[in-house]
Each structure stands twice: as C-alpha cells, then as structure tokens.
Design a protein around this motif. Structure first.
Motif, PDB file in Angstrom:
ATOM      1  N   LEU A   1      66.705  56.550  67.349  1.00  0.00           N
ATOM      2  CA  LEU A   1      65.758  57.650  67.211  1.00  0.00           C
ATOM      3  C   LEU A   1      64.541  57.175  66.420  1.00  0.00           C
ATOM      4  O   LEU A   1      64.648  56.370  65.510  1.00  0.00           O
ATOM      5  CB  LEU A   1      66.418  58.834  66.511  1.00  0.00           C
ATOM      6  CG  LEU A   1      67.644  59.413  67.207  1.00  0.00           C
ATOM      7  CD1 LEU A   1      68.214  60.552  66.383  1.00  0.00           C
ATOM      8  CD2 LEU A   1      67.303  59.884  68.607  1.00  0.00           C
ATOM      9  N   ARG A   2      63.378  57.696  66.747  1.00  0.00           N
ATOM     10  CA  ARG A   2      62.133  57.295  66.114  1.00  0.00           C
ATOM     11  C   ARG A   2      61.695  58.357  65.107  1.00  0.00           C
ATOM     12  O   ARG A   2      61.506  59.509  65.456  1.00  0.00           O
ATOM     13  CB  ARG A   2      61.043  57.102  67.168  1.00  0.00           C
ATOM     14  CG  ARG A   2      61.381  56.081  68.248  1.00  0.00           C
ATOM     15  CD  ARG A   2      61.441  54.674  67.687  1.00  0.00           C
ATOM     16  NE  ARG A   2      60.135  54.242  67.233  1.00  0.00           N
ATOM     17  CZ  ARG A   2      59.246  53.633  68.009  1.00  0.00           C
ATOM     18  NH1 ARG A   2      59.521  53.413  69.275  1.00  0.00           N
ATOM     19  NH2 ARG A   2      58.080  53.248  67.524  1.00  0.00           N
ATOM     20  N   TYR A   3      61.538  57.945  63.855  1.00  0.00           N
ATOM     21  CA  TYR A   3      61.182  58.852  62.767  1.00  0.00           C
ATOM     22  C   TYR A   3      59.670  59.058  62.706  1.00  0.00           C
ATOM     23  O   TYR A   3      58.884  58.234  63.174  1.00  0.00           O
ATOM     24  CB  TYR A   3      61.618  58.274  61.422  1.00  0.00           C
ATOM     25  CG  TYR A   3      63.100  58.208  61.197  1.00  0.00           C
ATOM     26  CD1 TYR A   3      63.725  59.164  60.422  1.00  0.00           C
ATOM     27  CD2 TYR A   3      63.868  57.185  61.732  1.00  0.00           C
ATOM     28  CE1 TYR A   3      65.094  59.108  60.179  1.00  0.00           C
ATOM     29  CE2 TYR A   3      65.238  57.113  61.505  1.00  0.00           C
ATOM     30  CZ  TYR A   3      65.833  58.074  60.726  1.00  0.00           C
ATOM     31  OH  TYR A   3      67.180  58.008  60.494  1.00  0.00           O
ATOM     32  N   ILE A   4      59.264  60.176  62.083  1.00  0.00           N
ATOM     33  CA  ILE A   4      57.863  60.332  61.689  1.00  0.00           C
ATOM     34  C   ILE A   4      57.620  59.406  60.505  1.00  0.00           C
ATOM     35  O   ILE A   4      58.310  59.463  59.501  1.00  0.00           O
ATOM     36  CB  ILE A   4      57.547  61.784  61.295  1.00  0.00           C
ATOM     37  CG1 ILE A   4      57.728  62.716  62.491  1.00  0.00           C
ATOM     38  CG2 ILE A   4      56.132  61.902  60.761  1.00  0.00           C
ATOM     39  CD1 ILE A   4      57.445  64.162  62.179  1.00  0.00           C
ATOM     40  N   SER A   5      56.654  58.549  60.630  1.00  0.00           N
ATOM     41  CA  SER A   5      56.428  57.514  59.625  1.00  0.00           C
ATOM     42  C   SER A   5      55.892  58.103  58.327  1.00  0.00           C
ATOM     43  O   SER A   5      55.015  58.974  58.336  1.00  0.00           O
ATOM     44  CB  SER A   5      55.440  56.476  60.165  1.00  0.00           C
ATOM     45  OG  SER A   5      55.082  55.547  59.153  1.00  0.00           O
ATOM     46  N   PRO A   6      56.400  57.619  57.178  1.00  0.00           N
ATOM     47  CA  PRO A   6      55.848  58.053  55.885  1.00  0.00           C
ATOM     48  C   PRO A   6      54.628  57.246  55.475  1.00  0.00           C
ATOM     49  O   PRO A   6      54.054  57.490  54.417  1.00  0.00           O
ATOM     50  CB  PRO A   6      57.014  57.800  54.924  1.00  0.00           C
ATOM     51  CG  PRO A   6      57.685  56.586  55.504  1.00  0.00           C
ATOM     52  CD  PRO A   6      57.550  56.714  57.011  1.00  0.00           C
ATOM     53  N   VAL A   7      54.232  56.272  56.311  1.00  0.00           N
ATOM     54  CA  VAL A   7      53.073  55.435  56.000  1.00  0.00           C
ATOM     55  C   VAL A   7      51.820  56.229  56.342  1.00  0.00           C
ATOM     56  O   VAL A   7      51.293  56.181  57.452  1.00  0.00           O
ATOM     57  CB  VAL A   7      53.119  54.115  56.790  1.00  0.00           C
ATOM     58  CG1 VAL A   7      51.919  53.244  56.438  1.00  0.00           C
ATOM     59  CG2 VAL A   7      54.416  53.383  56.496  1.00  0.00           C
ATOM     60  N   ALA A   8      51.358  57.015  55.376  1.00  0.00           N
ATOM     61  CA  ALA A   8      50.230  57.914  55.605  1.00  0.00           C
ATOM     62  C   ALA A   8      49.505  58.139  54.292  1.00  0.00           C
ATOM     63  O   ALA A   8      50.008  57.806  53.211  1.00  0.00           O
ATOM     64  CB  ALA A   8      50.721  59.251  56.175  1.00  0.00           C
ATOM     65  N   GLY A   9      48.308  58.717  54.398  1.00  0.00           N
ATOM     66  CA  GLY A   9      47.498  58.949  53.208  1.00  0.00           C
ATOM     67  C   GLY A   9      48.105  59.913  52.221  1.00  0.00           C
ATOM     68  O   GLY A   9      47.745  59.915  51.045  1.00  0.00           O
ATOM     69  N   THR A  10      49.033  60.761  52.689  1.00  0.00           N
ATOM     70  CA  THR A  10      49.716  61.690  51.794  1.00  0.00           C
ATOM     71  C   THR A  10      51.073  61.148  51.357  1.00  0.00           C
ATOM     72  O   THR A  10      51.870  61.880  50.782  1.00  0.00           O
ATOM     73  CB  THR A  10      49.912  63.051  52.488  1.00  0.00           C
ATOM     74  OG1 THR A  10      50.595  62.837  53.740  1.00  0.00           O
ATOM     75  CG2 THR A  10      48.581  63.722  52.747  1.00  0.00           C
ATOM     76  N   GLY A  11      51.335  59.881  51.653  1.00  0.00           N
ATOM     77  CA  GLY A  11      52.615  59.279  51.293  1.00  0.00           C
ATOM     78  C   GLY A  11      52.629  58.801  49.856  1.00  0.00           C
ATOM     79  O   GLY A  11      52.042  59.411  48.955  1.00  0.00           O
ATOM     80  N   ASN A  12      53.269  57.657  49.644  1.00  0.00           N
ATOM     81  CA  ASN A  12      53.404  57.101  48.304  1.00  0.00           C
ATOM     82  C   ASN A  12      52.033  56.825  47.691  1.00  0.00           C
ATOM     83  O   ASN A  12      51.226  56.078  48.249  1.00  0.00           O
ATOM     84  CB  ASN A  12      54.224  55.807  48.378  1.00  0.00           C
ATOM     85  CG  ASN A  12      54.527  55.244  47.017  1.00  0.00           C
ATOM     86  OD1 ASN A  12      53.656  54.672  46.372  1.00  0.00           O
ATOM     87  ND2 ASN A  12      55.759  55.397  46.574  1.00  0.00           N
ATOM     88  N   ASN A  13      51.769  57.424  46.536  1.00  0.00           N
ATOM     89  CA  ASN A  13      50.441  57.328  45.925  1.00  0.00           C
ATOM     90  C   ASN A  13      50.065  55.898  45.558  1.00  0.00           C
ATOM     91  O   ASN A  13      48.898  55.494  45.691  1.00  0.00           O
ATOM     92  CB  ASN A  13      50.367  58.210  44.673  1.00  0.00           C
ATOM     93  CG  ASN A  13      50.431  59.683  45.002  1.00  0.00           C
ATOM     94  OD1 ASN A  13      49.871  60.133  45.991  1.00  0.00           O
ATOM     95  ND2 ASN A  13      51.133  60.445  44.175  1.00  0.00           N
ATOM     96  N   MET A  14      51.026  55.118  45.087  1.00  0.00           N
ATOM     97  CA  MET A  14      50.727  53.756  44.677  1.00  0.00           C
ATOM     98  C   MET A  14      50.406  52.869  45.876  1.00  0.00           C
ATOM     99  O   MET A  14      49.550  51.984  45.800  1.00  0.00           O
ATOM    100  CB  MET A  14      51.894  53.187  43.872  1.00  0.00           C
ATOM    101  CG  MET A  14      52.104  53.889  42.528  1.00  0.00           C
ATOM    102  SD  MET A  14      50.693  53.727  41.387  1.00  0.00           S
ATOM    103  CE  MET A  14      49.790  55.256  41.662  1.00  0.00           C
TER     104      MET A  14
END
Length: 807
Positions: free
Chosen positions: A609-622
């Motif tokens: 299954l393919r997840y919605i990626s957390p690699v985004a501008g609202t993701g990890n702040n650091m």
C-alpha cells in the motif's frame, strides 16, 4: 482504551497544540530533570520570540525610514562595502537587508514551532497542578477569551466581494495600506517639491515630470507589496504557521495584497504609457536596454498581471474557475519579467518571500508526485463518495485539516481540496474524505469507482498504478497536504456551535470524533479539564439522502461512557427539499455489520500500500528548516560562481561593453533552480529515504503483531478492523448513530438571528465558538448574525470561525 490513547498521543507528540498538551493526561511524575528541561525550553522560546519581534521591527522600520532618511540606501552601501567581494558583486547589501529578514523570520518561526512542541512534551511529564489549559500560542490565558483573540473572531464587514472581514483583518490591511501610502508619499513629495521649485528643461512641462516621478516612486513602492504578496500564498509558509493562520484563511490576505499590488502595477504602467503617448514615443514600450530598466520586460510583466487580475474577479472565479486557475499560472511570467525589468539588484527588495514560495512549491512537488493507494472506497449514495488513504507515521495534522487530491487521468492541473473527516486520534492509520459529485471532476471520480466495481472482482483484483501497488480505482491518485491550524483552537471553548451546509459537514465529523476520543481517554477526569462539554450541530441539506453521512459516527462506539458524562451533543438537521424519498440503505447479508449504499471496494491485504508522504512543508520542522537553509546556501554559492567565473570575466562594469543585464537575470534564475532543486533536493531525498524506512519498519511491525487483521468475508476482505469499529459493537445504545439522535425539520431553513438570541439565553456568560462550513451564503448569514450580537447587551460572546475553503 485510555492507555492506548495516551500511547498514541506520545507517538504523535509533534502535532500537539497547546490546548492538547494540557488536556491529555500522563501518569508520570515530576522530576528535577523534567522541570529543568521545561525551564530551559521556555527560556529558549522567549529568546526566539524576542529575535522574531526584533526582526519584524527592523524590517518594518527599515521600509518606513528609508524614504525619509535614506537609511536603507546608506545601510546597503555600508553592507556592500563591508562584504566587498567579486563573489556577489554589489547585490549583497540589498538582499541581506530586505530579503534576509523574511528568510530569518521564517527560520526562527520554524524553531519556535519546534520549541513549542518540545515544551508540550516536557509539560506533559509533569503532574497537573491546575486543570486550566493554556489556550494560546503565545501566552497563558484564562478560561475567558482575551480581547486580542476576540478581535480575530468578531466579524466587522460582511460582503459578497470581500467576504467576512474580522477586526484583526481590518488591523492588518490598514497597517499594510498605511505602509504602502507612506512609502509612496515620502518618496514622491520631496521630488514633487523639487520640481515645483526648479526650472524644467526647455520644452518639458512640470506635470510631465511630476507624473514620471509618481510612476517611478510607485515602482519603488511596488517592491514592498510584492515582498508580502507571496507569504500567505505559500501553503506551508512558516510565517503563517507560526501565527496559526492556515492556508485557507491566508488566501484572503493574498487576495487583498494582490489587489494592492496590481493597482500599483496598473497605475505605474498607465502613467508611463500616457507619457510615452503624449511625447509620441510609444515605440519606447518595446525597448530593452543592455543595462538599467528594461521597458519591454516591465510591459510583459504588467500585461500578465492584468490578465491574472481580471480573471480573478469574483464572477469569473466562481463561474469559470478553470480559466482563473490556469491564468494564475502567469505568476511565473510576472515574477521572471519583473526581475528582467528592474535587474537582479533591485529585485532583492522583494525576493525573500518569492524564494520561500519556490522552496515551498518544490516541497509540494516532492510530496504530490507520489501516487497513492486508496485503501477503501465506498459510494454511500448516488452522489457521495468516501475515500480512505493510508497515512505514514510521520504525517501530522489536526482535526480541522484538508488535503488536495489530483487525478492525472482527468487533469494534471486540477487539485481539489477536501476536508479530512477523520480525527488524528482515531485508532487507524487512515485519512478519510467525503467527496460529493457536483462537477465534471467529481463525477469522473464516481464513474471510475463504479467502473472498477463493474469490471473487477474486488476480492481478488486491484488496478495497478505506476508504482506497482494495486489501487481499487481505475485511475491513479495523488495527494498533497494535510494543511491545518497549528492548534486545535476549538478546544478553548466550553460550548461549540457547528453550522454546516451540504458537504460542509465533513470537517465537523473530525471535530466530533476528536472530542469523543478526548472524553473517552480522560474518563472521569474530563469534568476537571476545560474541554468542550456542549456541542450543537446545525446542518442544512437539500435532500434526505444526504443524511446518510451521519450514520458514519456512532458516539457510544467511540466514547462508551457518554451517557454518564458531561458531554452533550445536540444535532439539528434542516432538510430544505423534503419531497425527495428517504435514503434506502442496502445491507450486505454476509456482512451484517457493514452498511453500504451502492458499492464498496476493499484493498487486498497482502499487497503493498502507498502512504501519503510526510515529506511536506507542514511536516517535520527541522527537516523543513534544513531544506530552506540548504537551498539558500546552494543559491548563493551558484550565484557567486556565475558572478566570478562568467559575469566578471566576460562583462566587468569597467569594460566598454558591460555584461548584458538579461544574461545576469538568466544566471540568477539558474542559480535559484540549482540551489533549490540541487542542494535542497539532496536534503529532500534524505528526508524521503528516512521516512520510507520508518514506513517500512511500521509495516513489518504491523505484520508481526497482526495489528492489521483482515476479515475474510467477500466484501470485507482487505478492510481493516477499524473500518468496522464504529458499528461492530454490542447493545442498542452502541449502535445509535448521529442520525438516530438528530432532530430533523423538513421544508425549513434556520433563522440564525433567532437562533443566536435563544443561544445567549442558554449559554449565559460563556464564550461560544461558532464554526461555519458550507456555501458562501450560509457563511455570510451566520457572520451577520454573530456581528449583530455584538451590539446587544449580553455577557455571552459568540466567536465566529470560518472553516470553509474557497479560492
């Protein structure tokens, strides 16, 4: 159940708001180490906040004083001399002083957000000495809403053209207008006075000189408005996130700044065209000098801006949205030819927010290019589709979030926003959205689902996407987001009034599920914590069939102790067209606990299954900060290399033929592309790789622990147990849905003026959160009713919040 919820919150700690941090309990005890950590984090937050305020004041004061004292120009000279080097030539001063503060402000904002989350983690390790929550992003607050916060929740103007304008909106727009007018007048008036007191050249009239100076000073003023224009339109802008202004609200600021910017552009262009025409020199419009102002480039930028302005008119935007959307991509032409028009150095006055916008756009590209698997698809009735996507462990969002969904087979350019109907506290790894078939795009989606059910055995087959993962749709999907508030602001109110129209109920489904989970996790301790205890849902729909969506929430299935708790949920439904037949659900015989209207599609469990990626501008702040810093380093490095190895070598200003300005601009944009795409891309690749590894570890853990148990009946195969949790419970009370609890009135529309008059008698001396989601007419009606309550003597305060998204 409570232990599970607490552990889940520990995993999702980075998404907690200040309200959440105080309202989810921990069983740990206070230690000196935890107290020291909390004090240290608070100290760092205070330092960062001081730096943010200092940066903001420096930027504003610089713009205000430069026209009067020329301090900005003198500082540019000083900085450029101190950094005297062939590496960046003479542009370093402009970019450091005018673009630098916006970039620094963004990085400090990300650091502040991260420290906020760290302080929440430390706070939650302490024994609660008080049940009073922290209700703000900046400071402690009493249960009563502060006057400053109330300013942002009180409608002042309600108009079809400008929408709903709050007191805070008025303050912001007046500040911007004052600054724009101040800069222009302080630049122009001394020049006009100089023209009046001097003798013009022979054959030249003073009014021509004054007009020319007015146009020139409008051009200088334009840099300030452009510098602000791209901040709110960045969907994951660190500045707007720090201020807790989500993208759907920030759009209106972009609209107003766009009107100001393009008014200046129009006036600037019209004045020069008038002068050229008067002097019979209209051919000057197509001139492009080797150095200095390129008139043709400015004319092209102005034309592209006018096209965007005209197509963004309310009538065109509403009735011809595709035209508006496609025309707005001319912003690339506007930005590029603006830089060609003024040159690289002068563009530095406005490039800070533009660079951040392109970095944000690049991060969105990384997330949206990933094709997704819809883990579950259902058609609840003839025009309502339920989609569920798997979310990765690092994906953070709140209960008022939305995502953009794209179907490349329908349109590569059309990205449609949909509210998330599931709560981040749900014990499932999925996001749920509901899509109503209202237009061509949504109708094509529904037809794709129907085609899949008609031509495939849903228990055995799955349509393959380009990544090799089976998808229960006949077309691939992509998603971008989620975008949301940094805080769950609705938790600060003891009483909530949720007013929805049509499919606008979906964000309120997330709120209801969120509140039920919180009361369930707190149990008997909920009475001592300031959580909303009264929720009144008012829903306006056209047809009885639309009520089927209320069956998706069974309060007692989420909060088993709801009957003995202080949580009260009241549902009032207004069906405006009662003549339509009631919804007719089909109950699947071999799966009596699963109710489906037309069709259901389940994803086979043994497939990837393919997840919605957390690699985004609202993701990890650091990680986001690392992408910004690496992109800036790459940009400056490549720009310096081009300056040293190409421009200085082949076109030094001391030579007889200086290097053409348009070539410098080309190298400038090449440097930006290489910096963001190359240096920033390396960080994005590392972020995505680590994220994929985390997802793979979670999949293996789920398989080893059996957390994704799969039903074996024909239609249930591939569905997680969580899909059935809301209806697979014992007892008649558990099976009662929101629809069963609703009071339904047919052929009526709510009278909101009367509604709020009655509400203030019920909720005496209370701050009532009024959240509205639905059509523009509903939004305006509720806003007017809330505004009218301001002038009525009552201690009950109604705080208006729009959760509707509209471009």
């Amino acid at each position: 159940m409570a232990t599970t919820m607490i552990l889940k919150e520990e995993e999702n700690i980075t998404q907690l708001s200040e309200e959440e941090a105080q309202k989810i309990p921990l069983e740990s005890v206070t230690t000196p180490h935890h107290v020291l950590t909390l004090l240290l984090v608070k100290l760092l937050k205070s330092v960062v906040l001081v730096l943010i305020c200092a940066t903001f004041l420096f930027y504003i004061v610089l713009w205000l004083l430069t026209p009067i004292t020329g301090i900005g120009f003198r500082l540019e000279t000083i900085v450029t001399d101190r950094l005297s080097s062939h590496f960046l030539s003479n542009i370093s001063g402009t970019y450091l002083l005018y673009s630098g503060p916006i970039l620094v402000f963004s990085l400090l904002g990300l650091l502040f957000l991260e420290l906020n989350k760290t302080s929440f983690r430390a706070q939650r390790r302490q024994t609660r000495s008080s049940s009073r929550p922290r209700c703000g992003l900046w400071s402690r607050s009493s249960p009563r809403i502060s006057s400053w916060r109330r300013l942002s929740t009180q409608p002042v103007f309600v108009n079809k053209l400008i929408g709903v304008v709050t007191g805070m909106d008025v303050v912001v727009i007046l500040m911007v207008l004052f600054t724009v007018v101040w800069i222009f007048l302080q630049f122009y008036l001394p020049q006009a006075h100089k023209i009046d007191t001097s003798t013009p050249p022979p054959g030249t009239k003073k009014w021509i000189l004054k007009l020319a100076q007015a146009a020139i000073m409008l051009g200088r003023t334009l840099a300030f408005s452009i510098a602000l224009l791209f901040i709110p339109v960045s969907r994951s802008s660190p500045i707007m996130r720090m201020l807790d202004v989500p993208f759907e609200h920030a759009v209106k600021y972009h609209k107003w700044l766009g009107h100001i910017t393009l008014t200046i552009v129009f006036a600037h262009s019209a004045i020069f065209i008038t002068i050229f025409s008067y002097e019979n020199n209209i051919a000057h419009l197509v001139s492009w000098r080797a150095t200095g102002i390129a008139v043709l480039a400015g004319f092209i930028a102005a034309v592209s801006g006018m096209i965007m302005w005209i197509t963004s008119a309310h009538y065109i935007r509403v009735r011809f949205f595709d035209l508006f959307y496609r025309a707005h991509h001319l912003y690339l032409v506007f930005v590029v030819f603006f830089v060609f028009h003024v040159g690289v150095q002068s563009a530095g006055y406005a490039m800070g927010s533009i660079i951040l916008f392109f970095i944000d756009r690049y991060m969105r590209f990384w997330q949206s290019r990933r094709l997704l698997t819809a883990s579950s698809v259902r058609i609840l009735h003839d025009n309502l589709v339920e989609l569920k996507f798997l979310k990765s462990p690092g994906l953070k969002y709140t209960s008022l979030s939305f995502i953009y969904i794209n179907l490349p087979q329908i349109s590569y350019l059309q990205w449609h926003p949909f509210s998330i109907a599931s709560s981040p506290l749900d014990e499932t790894q999925e996001l749920t959205v509901y899509i109503k078939s209202l237009g061509t795009w949504t109708q094509s989606l529904k037809e794709s689902i129907q085609s899949s059910t008609n031509h495939h055995d849903i228990t055995e087959l799955g349509v393959m996407d380009r990544g090799g993962a089976p998808c229960p749709l006949s077309m691939a999907l992509s998603a971008e987001g989620p975008y949301c508030h940094e805080t769950n602001f609705f938790l600060r109110y003891e009483t909530l009034v949720l007013i929805a129209g049509g499919i606008g109920i979906t964000p309120f489904m997330a709120i209801l599920r969120d509140l039920l989970h919180r009361h369930q996790s707190l149990g008997q301790r909920a009475a001592g914590v300031l959580l909303p205890s009264t929720v009144e849902l008012v829903w306006c729909v056209r047809r009885t069939q639309d009520l089927d969506i209320l069956k998706q929430i069974c309060p007692a299935a989420i909060f088993q102790g709801i009957t003995d708790s202080n949580l009260k949920i009241v549902v009032k439904v207004y069906v405006t067209q009662p003549s339509v037949e009631s919804v007719n659900l089909q109950v699947v015989e071999d799966s009596p606990n699963l109710m489906i209207n037309t069709s259901a599609i389940a994803q086979p469990a043994n497939q990837s299954l393919r997840y919605i990626s957390p690699v985004a501008g609202t993701g990890n702040n650091m990680w986001v900060a690392a992408v910004i810093i690496s992109s800036l380093i790459g940009f400056v490095l490549m720009l310096g290399i081009f300056q040293t190895c190409v421009i200085d070598r082949y076109g030094h200003p001391t030579l007889e033929h200086p290097y053409l300005q348009w070539k410098q601009v080309v190298f400038f944009f090449l440097s930006m592309i290489m910096g963001i795409g190359g240096f920033g891309g390396v960080v994005m690749f590392a972020w995505r790789t680590l994220s994929n590894n985390a997802n793979q570890d979670l999949k293996e853990q789920n398989l080893s622990t059996g957390s994704l148990n799969i039903k074996t009946s024909k239609l249930e195969k591939g569905l997680q147990e969580s899909h059935l949790s809301m209806i697979d419970v014992e007892g008649s009370n558990m099976q009662s849905s929101l629809l069963d609890q609703a009071t339904i009135k047919k052929g009526e529309r709510p009278n909101f003026s009367e509604f709020f008059d009655n509400a203030k008698e019920v909720y005496v001396d209370a701050d009532v959160g009024v959240l509205v989601s639905g059509p523009e007419g509903l939004l305006h009606s509720v806003a007017v009713a809330c505004r009218n309550q301001i002038f009525k003597s009552s201690n009950t305060k109604f705080h208006f919040h729009s959760v509707s998204f509209s471009l």
